[in-house]
Every structure is written in structure tokens, then in C-alpha cells.
Design a protein around this motif. Structure first.
Motif, PDB file in Angstrom:
ATOM      1  N   ALA A  13       0.697  -1.119  -0.080  1.00  0.00           N
ATOM      2  CA  ALA A  13      -0.005  -0.124   0.338  1.00  0.00           C
ATOM      3  C   ALA A  13       0.583   1.188  -0.008  1.00  0.00           C
ATOM      4  CB  ALA A  13      -0.679  -0.061   1.399  1.00  0.00           C
ATOM      5  N   LEU A  14       1.640   1.440   0.912  1.00  0.00           N
ATOM      6  CA  LEU A  14       2.206   2.604   1.043  1.00  0.00           C
ATOM      7  C   LEU A  14       3.617   2.702  -0.319  1.00  0.00           C
ATOM      8  CD1 LEU A  14       4.232   2.020   4.339  1.00  0.00           C
ATOM      9  CD2 LEU A  14       2.686   3.028   3.721  1.00  0.00           C
ATOM     10  N   LEU A  15       4.303   1.770  -1.310  1.00  0.00           N
ATOM     11  CA  LEU A  15       4.396   1.732  -2.181  1.00  0.00           C
ATOM     12  C   LEU A  15       3.906   2.091  -2.972  1.00  0.00           C
ATOM     13  CD1 LEU A  15       6.924   0.896  -3.911  1.00  0.00           C
ATOM     14  CD2 LEU A  15       5.878  -1.522  -4.422  1.00  0.00           C
ATOM     15  N   ALA A  16       2.497   1.654  -3.217  1.00  0.00           N
ATOM     16  CA  ALA A  16       1.792   2.474  -4.441  1.00  0.00           C
ATOM     17  C   ALA A  16       1.417   3.871  -4.131  1.00  0.00           C
ATOM     18  CB  ALA A  16       0.313   1.607  -4.294  1.00  0.00           C
ATOM     19  N   VAL A  17       1.393   4.398  -3.149  1.00  0.00           N
ATOM     20  CA  VAL A  17       0.868   5.714  -2.447  1.00  0.00           C
ATOM     21  C   VAL A  17       2.594   6.660  -2.588  1.00  0.00           C
ATOM     22  CG1 VAL A  17       0.602   7.019  -0.208  1.00  0.00           C
ATOM     23  CG2 VAL A  17      -0.414   5.411  -0.213  1.00  0.00           C
ATOM     24  N   VAL A  18       3.881   6.225  -2.772  1.00  0.00           N
ATOM     25  CA  VAL A  18       4.847   6.151  -2.710  1.00  0.00           C
ATOM     26  C   VAL A  18       4.865   6.899  -4.606  1.00  0.00           C
ATOM     27  CG1 VAL A  18       7.103   6.858  -3.699  1.00  0.00           C
ATOM     28  CG2 VAL A  18       5.744   6.133  -0.886  1.00  0.00           C
ATOM     29  N   ALA A  19       4.491   5.646  -5.535  1.00  0.00           N
ATOM     30  CA  ALA A  19       4.710   5.764  -7.188  1.00  0.00           C
ATOM     31  C   ALA A  19       3.155   6.555  -7.356  1.00  0.00           C
ATOM     32  CB  ALA A  19       4.345   4.498  -7.508  1.00  0.00           C
ATOM     33  N   LEU A  20       2.204   7.004  -6.798  1.00  0.00           N
ATOM     34  CA  LEU A  20       0.965   7.806  -7.005  1.00  0.00           C
ATOM     35  C   LEU A  20       1.329   8.748  -6.908  1.00  0.00           C
ATOM     36  CD1 LEU A  20      -1.764   5.063  -5.856  1.00  0.00           C
ATOM     37  CD2 LEU A  20      -1.601   6.393  -8.045  1.00  0.00           C
ATOM     38  N   VAL A  99       6.439   7.962 -15.467  1.00  0.00           N
ATOM     39  CA  VAL A  99       7.948   6.930 -15.838  1.00  0.00           C
ATOM     40  C   VAL A  99       7.929   5.770 -15.499  1.00  0.00           C
ATOM     41  CG1 VAL A  99       9.090   9.338 -15.176  1.00  0.00           C
ATOM     42  CG2 VAL A  99       9.086   7.753 -13.185  1.00  0.00           C
ATOM     43  N   PRO A 100       8.870   4.754 -15.963  1.00  0.00           N
ATOM     44  CA  PRO A 100       9.201   3.404 -16.506  1.00  0.00           C
ATOM     45  C   PRO A 100       8.884   3.340 -14.780  1.00  0.00           C
ATOM     46  CG  PRO A 100      10.279   3.622 -17.459  1.00  0.00           C
ATOM     47  CD  PRO A 100      10.163   5.405 -16.779  1.00  0.00           C
ATOM     48  N   TRP A 101       9.065   3.474 -13.966  1.00  0.00           N
ATOM     49  CA  TRP A 101       9.580   2.336 -12.530  1.00  0.00           C
ATOM     50  C   TRP A 101       8.151   2.550 -12.056  1.00  0.00           C
ATOM     51  CZ3 TRP A 101       8.315   4.116  -8.007  1.00  0.00           C
ATOM     52  CH2 TRP A 101       8.248   5.771  -7.461  1.00  0.00           C
ATOM     53  N   VAL A 102       7.639   4.021 -12.416  1.00  0.00           N
ATOM     54  CA  VAL A 102       6.350   3.909 -11.648  1.00  0.00           C
ATOM     55  C   VAL A 102       5.242   3.324 -12.436  1.00  0.00           C
ATOM     56  CG1 VAL A 102       4.212   5.770 -11.107  1.00  0.00           C
ATOM     57  CG2 VAL A 102       6.774   6.457 -10.055  1.00  0.00           C
ATOM     58  N   HIS A 103       4.417   3.075 -13.396  1.00  0.00           N
ATOM     59  CA  HIS A 103       4.802   2.421 -14.267  1.00  0.00           C
ATOM     60  C   HIS A 103       4.117   0.990 -13.995  1.00  0.00           C
ATOM     61  CE1 HIS A 103       3.165   0.669 -17.962  1.00  0.00           C
ATOM     62  NE2 HIS A 103       2.628   1.228 -18.793  1.00  0.00           N
ATOM     63  N   HIS A 104       5.989   0.954 -14.167  1.00  0.00           N
ATOM     64  CA  HIS A 104       5.157  -0.809 -13.938  1.00  0.00           C
ATOM     65  C   HIS A 104       4.694  -0.585 -12.318  1.00  0.00           C
ATOM     66  CE1 HIS A 104       7.159  -4.640 -12.971  1.00  0.00           C
ATOM     67  NE2 HIS A 104       7.853  -4.255 -11.604  1.00  0.00           N
ATOM     68  N   VAL A 105       5.024  -0.480 -11.433  1.00  0.00           N
ATOM     69  CA  VAL A 105       4.028  -0.102 -10.038  1.00  0.00           C
ATOM     70  C   VAL A 105       2.660  -0.436 -10.053  1.00  0.00           C
ATOM     71  CG1 VAL A 105       4.086   1.204  -7.631  1.00  0.00           C
ATOM     72  CG2 VAL A 105       6.492   0.098  -8.562  1.00  0.00           C
ATOM     73  N   VAL A 106       2.473   0.977 -10.641  1.00  0.00           N
ATOM     74  CA  VAL A 106       0.894   0.882 -10.994  1.00  0.00           C
ATOM     75  C   VAL A 106       0.376   0.043 -11.483  1.00  0.00           C
ATOM     76  CG1 VAL A 106      -1.449   2.767 -11.880  1.00  0.00           C
ATOM     77  CG2 VAL A 106       0.718   3.483 -10.080  1.00  0.00           C
ATOM     78  N   PRO A 111      -1.665  -4.546  -9.360  1.00  0.00           N
ATOM     79  CA  PRO A 111      -2.398  -5.245  -9.523  1.00  0.00           C
ATOM     80  C   PRO A 111      -1.880  -7.193  -9.165  1.00  0.00           C
ATOM     81  CG  PRO A 111      -2.820  -4.764 -11.225  1.00  0.00           C
ATOM     82  CD  PRO A 111      -1.115  -3.899 -10.575  1.00  0.00           C
ATOM     83  N   ALA A 112      -0.661  -7.216  -9.058  1.00  0.00           N
ATOM     84  CA  ALA A 112      -0.369  -8.903  -8.525  1.00  0.00           C
ATOM     85  C   ALA A 112      -0.553  -9.074  -7.367  1.00  0.00           C
ATOM     86  CB  ALA A 112       1.028  -8.737  -9.071  1.00  0.00           C
ATOM     87  N   ALA A 113       0.186  -7.713  -6.490  1.00  0.00           N
ATOM     88  CA  ALA A 113      -0.419  -7.977  -4.706  1.00  0.00           C
ATOM     89  C   ALA A 113      -1.561  -8.143  -4.893  1.00  0.00           C
ATOM     90  CB  ALA A 113       0.012  -6.797  -4.955  1.00  0.00           C
TER      91      ALA A 113
END
Length: 219
Positions: A13-20, A99-106, A111-113
Motif C-alpha cells: 500500500a505504501l509503495l503504491a502511495v509513493v508511486a502515485l 516514468v517507467p518504475w511508476v508505470h511498473h508499480v501501478v 495488480p499482482a499484489a
């Protein structure tokens, strides 16, 4: 429930918040703008996923009631379709925002998590098909919002929802119908997986709630 699941939910959840947050800042300072940033289905799905994972992790740590399975399922459907769409169709995103890393996370990690969370810890009770039909409400509301907003601001986040290009609203209607069918098909698979895994868990632990006993198969 596994002890590691609660901190894992919070971590994702925190990873998603940082990426978003990173993507939102880039959108706000770039040509995309925050209103458009909040109009992408993938971003909204990831936001909902972050909230559900955070609440689920917090509930597990504090002993509160878990997030209802119907809510988890609705978010899961949105994130799963997002992951499938971006994995199979490679839907483009504004380069100034994603950016690529954010695209990968979001579009892949989140979705996988959420899917893994559903499979590892299936819903606490059986979800009926009529309840799962409500999972289609968020995508349909998003469709209505996108089309109405597009008329006002003359901007559409996805090409298949843009009636200003050849084919007009007939093409949009056809694409929307097919997309809704795809959501329904994916939702049916997720519903089956959640109910089946939940039944197996309860049969193994002998703690099936009334909602499951009524549907349990004779042994």
C-alpha cells in the motif's frame, strides 16, 4: 491468516502511495494536470487498492473486522483488468506523468499484489453472484464520468472512449460493450477462485461460517 500478510499489505500500500504521489506531482507540474491524472482508470484503481490493502493490513494487526470481501473483490476486479489491459495492450500513458518504475508499480506490481492477497487470504464468506455483479458498478460509473467529462473538457484518457475520432459514439458503444463483457468474465473467474479457495480453507480449518456451510459440498 499468515503473520506476514498484514505487514506485506501495508508495504505494498505504501509503495503504491509513493508511486502515485510521484506520478501525481509530475502530472501537476507537467502538461497532463491533476484533473487528468485523476481521470485515468489505472490510477484510480491503484488508489483504491492502496486504501484496501492499508485497511486490511491495519485490521489484521489490530484485530478489527477485515475489509468486506465484496469490497476487496470490486477493487481486485479493477486492478486485475488494469494489469491485463496494460500487459496485453500496452495502453500508452503521458510520458510527463508516468516514468517507467511508476508505470511498473501501478500497472503490474499493485495488480499482482491485490490478486495474491485475494488468493492467499480469500474472502471470509462466500460471495454470491448477485453480490459480485456489484463489482461492475465502479467501471460503469467511470465510463459515465469519462464520457460526460470528455464532452465538457474535450479530452479522453483512452482512445477507445474518444468519440471524436472515426467511428464516433457507435465505436465507443461497441468498445464499451466488449470491455464490460471482459470485466464480467474476469470477475466471474475471480469470484470462483475466491469462493473455491475460501471453501478449501474452511474445510481444512473446520471454521466455516454459516454463509459457507450453506454452500458446502457434501463429503
Amino acid at each position: 491468516m499468515y503473520r506476514w500478510l498484514a505487514p506485506a499489505r501495508i508495504a505494498f500500500a505504501l509503495l503504491a502511495v509513493v508511486a502515485l504521489g510521484f506520478a501525481g506531482h509530475r502530472a501537476a507540474t507537467g502538461i497532463t494536470g491533476l484533473p487528468n491524472f485523476f481521470s485515468y482508470f489505472g490510477n484510480l484503481s491503484a488508489m483504491a487498492a492502496a486504501v484496501v490493502l492499508l485497511l486490511g493490513g491495519g485490521a489484521a494487526l489490530t484485530g478489527r473486522r477485515p475489509v468486506p470481501g465484496t469490497v476487496r473483490g470490486a477493487v481486485l476486479l479493477c486492478t486485475t483488468v488494469t494489469g491485463l489491459a496494460y500487459g496485453l495492450l500496452q495502453v500508452p500513458y503521458p510520458v510527463d506523468m508516468m516514468v517507467p518504475w511508476v508505470h511498473h508499480v501501478v500497472h503490474q506490481v499493485v495488480p499482482a499484489a491485490v490478486l495474491a492477497d485475494w488468493l492467499v487470504d480469500p474472502p471470509e464468506r462466500r460471495i454470491r453472484p448477485v453480490e459480485a455483479a456489484g463489482w461492475l458498478v465502479p467501471p460503469l460509473l467511470y465510463l459515465a464520468y469519462t464520457l460526460l467529462r470528455g464532452v465538457v473538457v474535450d479530452w479522453y484518457p483512452y482512445v477507445f472512449l474518444d468519440p471524436t475520432i472515426p467511428g464516433g459514439y457507435c465505436r465507443v458503444a461497441g468498445a464499451s460493450f466488449l470491455t464490460t463483457g471482459g470485466f464480467a468474465l474476469v470477475g466471474a473467474v475471480l469470484l470462483w477462485a475466491g469462493n473455491t479457495l475460501g471453501d478449501r480453507r474452511d474445510a481444512r480449518t473446520g471454521t466455516a461460517p454459516p454463509g459457507r456451510r450453506a454452500h458446502a459440498r457434501p463429503t
